[in-house]
Structures are given as C-alpha cells and as structure tokens.
Design a protein around this motif. Structure first.
Motif, PDB file in Angstrom:
ATOM      1  N   THR A  63       0.854  -1.185   0.000  1.00 17.77           N
ATOM      2  CA  THR A  63       0.000   0.000   0.000  1.00 17.77           C
ATOM      3  C   THR A  63       0.889   1.233   0.000  1.00 17.77           C
ATOM      4  O   THR A  63       1.826   1.325   0.797  1.00 17.77           O
ATOM      5  CB  THR A  63      -0.908   0.020   1.243  1.00 17.77           C
ATOM      6  OG1 THR A  63      -1.695  -1.176   1.258  1.00 17.77           O
ATOM      7  CG2 THR A  63      -1.825   1.229   1.247  1.00 17.77           C
ATOM      8  N   ILE A  64       0.578   2.155  -0.903  1.00 15.33           N
ATOM      9  CA  ILE A  64       1.299   3.430  -0.975  1.00 15.33           C
ATOM     10  C   ILE A  64       0.246   4.523  -0.855  1.00 15.33           C
ATOM     11  O   ILE A  64      -0.742   4.515  -1.598  1.00 15.33           O
ATOM     12  CB  ILE A  64       2.058   3.579  -2.309  1.00 15.33           C
ATOM     13  CG1 ILE A  64       3.008   2.391  -2.518  1.00 15.33           C
ATOM     14  CG2 ILE A  64       2.823   4.903  -2.349  1.00 15.33           C
ATOM     15  CD1 ILE A  64       3.634   2.339  -3.903  1.00 15.33           C
ATOM     16  N   GLY A  65       0.426   5.449   0.078  1.00 15.11           N
ATOM     17  CA  GLY A  65      -0.587   6.473   0.296  1.00 15.11           C
ATOM     18  C   GLY A  65      -0.003   7.831   0.606  1.00 15.11           C
ATOM     19  O   GLY A  65       1.169   7.973   0.963  1.00 15.11           O
ATOM     20  N   ASP A  66      -0.867   8.828   0.457  1.00 19.19           N
ATOM     21  CA  ASP A  66      -0.511  10.211   0.766  1.00 19.19           C
ATOM     22  C   ASP A  66      -1.718  10.871   1.411  1.00 19.19           C
ATOM     23  O   ASP A  66      -2.846  10.391   1.322  1.00 19.19           O
ATOM     24  CB  ASP A  66      -0.097  10.957  -0.506  1.00 19.19           C
ATOM     25  CG  ASP A  66       0.609  12.278  -0.224  1.00 19.19           C
ATOM     26  OD1 ASP A  66       0.935  12.556   0.951  1.00 19.19           O
ATOM     27  OD2 ASP A  66       0.830  13.035  -1.185  1.00 19.19           O
ATOM     28  N   LEU A  67      -1.482  11.996   2.030  1.00 23.21           N
ATOM     29  CA  LEU A  67      -2.516  12.727   2.755  1.00 23.21           C
ATOM     30  C   LEU A  67      -3.252  13.671   1.814  1.00 23.21           C
ATOM     31  O   LEU A  67      -2.640  14.453   1.081  1.00 23.21           O
ATOM     32  CB  LEU A  67      -1.863  13.513   3.883  1.00 23.21           C
ATOM     33  CG  LEU A  67      -2.751  14.048   4.993  1.00 23.21           C
ATOM     34  CD1 LEU A  67      -3.489  12.913   5.688  1.00 23.21           C
ATOM     35  CD2 LEU A  67      -1.901  14.810   5.995  1.00 23.21           C
ATOM     36  N   ASP A  73      -9.035  17.923  -3.134  1.00 22.28           N
ATOM     37  CA  ASP A  73      -8.938  18.129  -4.580  1.00 22.28           C
ATOM     38  C   ASP A  73      -7.581  17.710  -5.152  1.00 22.28           C
ATOM     39  O   ASP A  73      -7.279  17.998  -6.307  1.00 22.28           O
ATOM     40  CB  ASP A  73      -9.246  19.586  -4.944  1.00 22.28           C
ATOM     41  CG  ASP A  73      -8.288  20.585  -4.308  1.00 22.28           C
ATOM     42  OD1 ASP A  73      -7.355  20.156  -3.604  1.00 22.28           O
ATOM     43  OD2 ASP A  73      -8.487  21.800  -4.514  1.00 22.28           O
ATOM     44  N   ASN A  74      -6.776  17.001  -4.357  1.00 27.10           N
ATOM     45  CA  ASN A  74      -5.476  16.542  -4.849  1.00 27.10           C
ATOM     46  C   ASN A  74      -5.416  15.020  -5.033  1.00 27.10           C
ATOM     47  O   ASN A  74      -4.344  14.443  -5.138  1.00 27.10           O
ATOM     48  CB  ASN A  74      -4.353  17.005  -3.919  1.00 27.10           C
ATOM     49  CG  ASN A  74      -4.422  16.406  -2.529  1.00 27.10           C
ATOM     50  OD1 ASN A  74      -5.506  16.076  -2.037  1.00 27.10           O
ATOM     51  ND2 ASN A  74      -3.274  16.284  -1.877  1.00 27.10           N
ATOM     52  N   GLU A  75      -6.588  14.381  -5.099  1.00 26.58           N
ATOM     53  CA  GLU A  75      -6.645  12.930  -5.165  1.00 26.58           C
ATOM     54  C   GLU A  75      -5.981  12.373  -6.430  1.00 26.58           C
ATOM     55  O   GLU A  75      -5.221  11.412  -6.360  1.00 26.58           O
ATOM     56  CB  GLU A  75      -8.104  12.454  -5.085  1.00 26.58           C
ATOM     57  CG  GLU A  75      -8.235  11.110  -4.434  1.00 26.58           C
ATOM     58  CD  GLU A  75      -9.658  10.863  -3.976  1.00 26.58           C
ATOM     59  OE1 GLU A  75      -9.794  10.391  -2.842  1.00 26.58           O
ATOM     60  OE2 GLU A  75     -10.603  11.133  -4.733  1.00 26.58           O
ATOM     61  N   ASN A  76      -6.235  12.974  -7.590  1.00 28.27           N
ATOM     62  CA  ASN A  76      -5.602  12.468  -8.817  1.00 28.27           C
ATOM     63  C   ASN A  76      -4.091  12.626  -8.774  1.00 28.27           C
ATOM     64  O   ASN A  76      -3.366  11.773  -9.289  1.00 28.27           O
ATOM     65  CB  ASN A  76      -6.179  13.160 -10.059  1.00 28.27           C
ATOM     66  CG  ASN A  76      -7.492  12.539 -10.477  1.00 28.27           C
ATOM     67  OD1 ASN A  76      -7.787  11.398 -10.148  1.00 28.27           O
ATOM     68  ND2 ASN A  76      -8.297  13.305 -11.196  1.00 28.27           N
ATOM     69  N   ASN A  77      -3.607  13.705  -8.173  1.00 28.22           N
ATOM     70  CA  ASN A  77      -2.155  13.863  -8.018  1.00 28.22           C
ATOM     71  C   ASN A  77      -1.584  12.766  -7.133  1.00 28.22           C
ATOM     72  O   ASN A  77      -0.494  12.254  -7.399  1.00 28.22           O
ATOM     73  CB  ASN A  77      -1.822  15.236  -7.428  1.00 28.22           C
ATOM     74  CG  ASN A  77      -2.097  16.370  -8.381  1.00 28.22           C
ATOM     75  OD1 ASN A  77      -2.145  16.178  -9.592  1.00 28.22           O
ATOM     76  ND2 ASN A  77      -2.303  17.557  -7.841  1.00 28.22           N
ATOM     77  N   ILE A  78      -2.304  12.420  -6.074  1.00 29.37           N
ATOM     78  CA  ILE A  78      -1.860  11.349  -5.181  1.00 29.37           C
ATOM     79  C   ILE A  78      -1.793  10.030  -5.940  1.00 29.37           C
ATOM     80  O   ILE A  78      -0.788   9.311  -5.872  1.00 29.37           O
ATOM     81  CB  ILE A  78      -2.785  11.234  -3.944  1.00 29.37           C
ATOM     82  CG1 ILE A  78      -2.588  12.438  -3.033  1.00 29.37           C
ATOM     83  CG2 ILE A  78      -2.523   9.925  -3.189  1.00 29.37           C
ATOM     84  CD1 ILE A  78      -3.562  12.505  -1.871  1.00 29.37           C
ATOM     85  N   CYS A  82       1.605   7.921  -6.532  1.00 28.28           N
ATOM     86  CA  CYS A  82       1.679   6.557  -5.996  1.00 28.28           C
ATOM     87  C   CYS A  82       1.958   5.548  -7.110  1.00 28.28           C
ATOM     88  O   CYS A  82       2.752   4.613  -6.930  1.00 28.28           O
ATOM     89  CB  CYS A  82       0.386   6.192  -5.267  1.00 28.28           C
ATOM     90  SG  CYS A  82       0.146   7.058  -3.710  1.00 28.28           S
ATOM     91  N   LEU A  83       1.323   5.740  -8.257  1.00 23.00           N
ATOM     92  CA  LEU A  83       1.570   4.854  -9.402  1.00 23.00           C
ATOM     93  C   LEU A  83       3.009   4.973  -9.888  1.00 23.00           C
ATOM     94  O   LEU A  83       3.625   3.984 -10.291  1.00 23.00           O
ATOM     95  CB  LEU A  83       0.593   5.153 -10.540  1.00 23.00           C
ATOM     96  CG  LEU A  83      -0.836   4.675 -10.297  1.00 23.00           C
ATOM     97  CD1 LEU A  83      -1.791   5.300 -11.303  1.00 23.00           C
ATOM     98  CD2 LEU A  83      -0.904   3.152 -10.350  1.00 23.00           C
ATOM     99  N   ILE A 121      -2.850   3.795  -3.436  1.00 20.98           N
ATOM    100  CA  ILE A 121      -3.046   2.560  -4.189  1.00 20.98           C
ATOM    101  C   ILE A 121      -2.616   1.374  -3.343  1.00 20.98           C
ATOM    102  O   ILE A 121      -1.840   1.501  -2.391  1.00 20.98           O
ATOM    103  CB  ILE A 121      -2.252   2.558  -5.510  1.00 20.98           C
ATOM    104  CG1 ILE A 121      -0.746   2.661  -5.244  1.00 20.98           C
ATOM    105  CG2 ILE A 121      -2.730   3.668  -6.433  1.00 20.98           C
ATOM    106  CD1 ILE A 121       0.120   2.414  -6.469  1.00 20.98           C
ATOM    107  N   THR A 122      -3.107   0.214  -3.715  1.00 15.82           N
ATOM    108  CA  THR A 122      -2.685  -1.036  -3.100  1.00 15.82           C
ATOM    109  C   THR A 122      -2.589  -2.089  -4.195  1.00 15.82           C
ATOM    110  O   THR A 122      -3.364  -2.075  -5.150  1.00 15.82           O
ATOM    111  CB  THR A 122      -3.628  -1.454  -1.954  1.00 15.82           C
ATOM    112  OG1 THR A 122      -3.084  -2.582  -1.286  1.00 15.82           O
ATOM    113  CG2 THR A 122      -5.022  -1.749  -2.435  1.00 15.82           C
TER     114      THR A 122
END
Length: 163
Positions: A63-67, A73-78, A82-83, A121-122
């Motif tokens: 699992t790779i994650g960010d805050l 509104d930064n979900e796509n950047n995260i 992560c990808l 992502i996981t």
C-alpha cells in the motif's frame, strides 16, 4: 533466500526512494491507525507463500498512500504519484539478483474512507526464490540422513478402521 531476506529487499527499496518518508511492515489496519506517518507512506504485508517445484513464492500486499488536502482536490495527483512509485518498485525488482519477479499485478486505488484523509493505491506482488533442496544442510540432530522408505508406507497406524 528466506522470507526475512525478501522482506529486507522490499524495505530497502522503499527506504532508499526519495519520495517515501514512512515505511511499515504489517497489516493494513495498523498502517491506517498509525497517526504519526510522514507521507508518502508505504506499508508492505506478507500474505502467504507457496512452493512450486524448485521455487518458493512469497506473496505481499503493498500500500502506498498520501494525505489529502482539506479540500480533497489533490486525489488524482496522489494516485499519479503513488503509481509512479509503484512503477519505480517494479523497475527495481525486475533487476534484483536471486529474485523471480512476476511483473503482473492489478493495482487498486483507495480513497479516504476512515476519516484519516489518506488516499493511494494497493497491489499484490509475488516474489519467487530458488529453494536450496540440499538434504545435507537440513538441521537434523545427527549427521546421518534418515532413511527414506522406498515403499512410502505409513509408519503410523490410523485410529479408525476405514472398512
């Protein structure tokens, strides 16, 4: 190579990756519950293993994650970052000596669901290693290898009559 050595390879990669600030080895619930993570955060968890001929396969969930920011509104950047980290991991694992890396995996995104504001992502991976299969290195009490029954007959009696 054993499970600890394979785990060390995973940990070593993420520890040296310049975007990753927290690495954990454990279950996803503990990862989510840990509040003092610095992001990007990575958790890897040993799932199971199996033997297929001369190969011992170890399966891990990563699992790779960010805050998320407060506006979410930064979900796509995260997801994109992560990808990229996952792709870096795949590139690294393809070159590790002594490890057979199955380069196919289904990557799933996850979104803030527990009020923790983490998204990412996981994915699951399989890492194989060649088993030694040397009967001379077995940790037995004596130097003699126990005889192998050519008939493969059971030496124990079943407690039930199966007739």
């Amino acid at each position: 190579m054993n499970l600890n050595q394979v785990s060390f390879i995973i940990n070593d990669f993420f520890d040296s990756h310049l975007q990753v600030n927290t690495i954990m080895n454990g279950n996803a619930k503990d990862f989510i519950a840990k509040r003092d993570k610095e992001y990007f955060a990575v958790n890897y968890e040993f799932i199971n293993s199996g033997i297929n001929g001369k190969i011992m396969n170890f399966n891990f969930s990563i699992t790779i994650g960010d805050l998320l920011n407060e506006a979410h509104d930064n979900e796509n950047n995260i997801f994109s970052d992560c990808l990229t980290i996952a792709e870096d991991f795949y590139t690294y694992m393809a070159d590790v000596n002594g490890v057979i890396f199955n380069k196919s995996s289904n990557i799933q995104k996850f979104e803030d669901g527990d009020g923790d504001r983490i998204s990412g992502i996981t994915f699951n991976i399989q890492l194989g290693v060649i088993r030694s299969q040397n009967i001379c290195v077995l940790p037995l009490e004596s130097d003699e290898v126990p005889p192998i029954n050519a008939n493969r007959a059971f030496t124990y009696q079943f407690p039930y009559n199966l007739d």
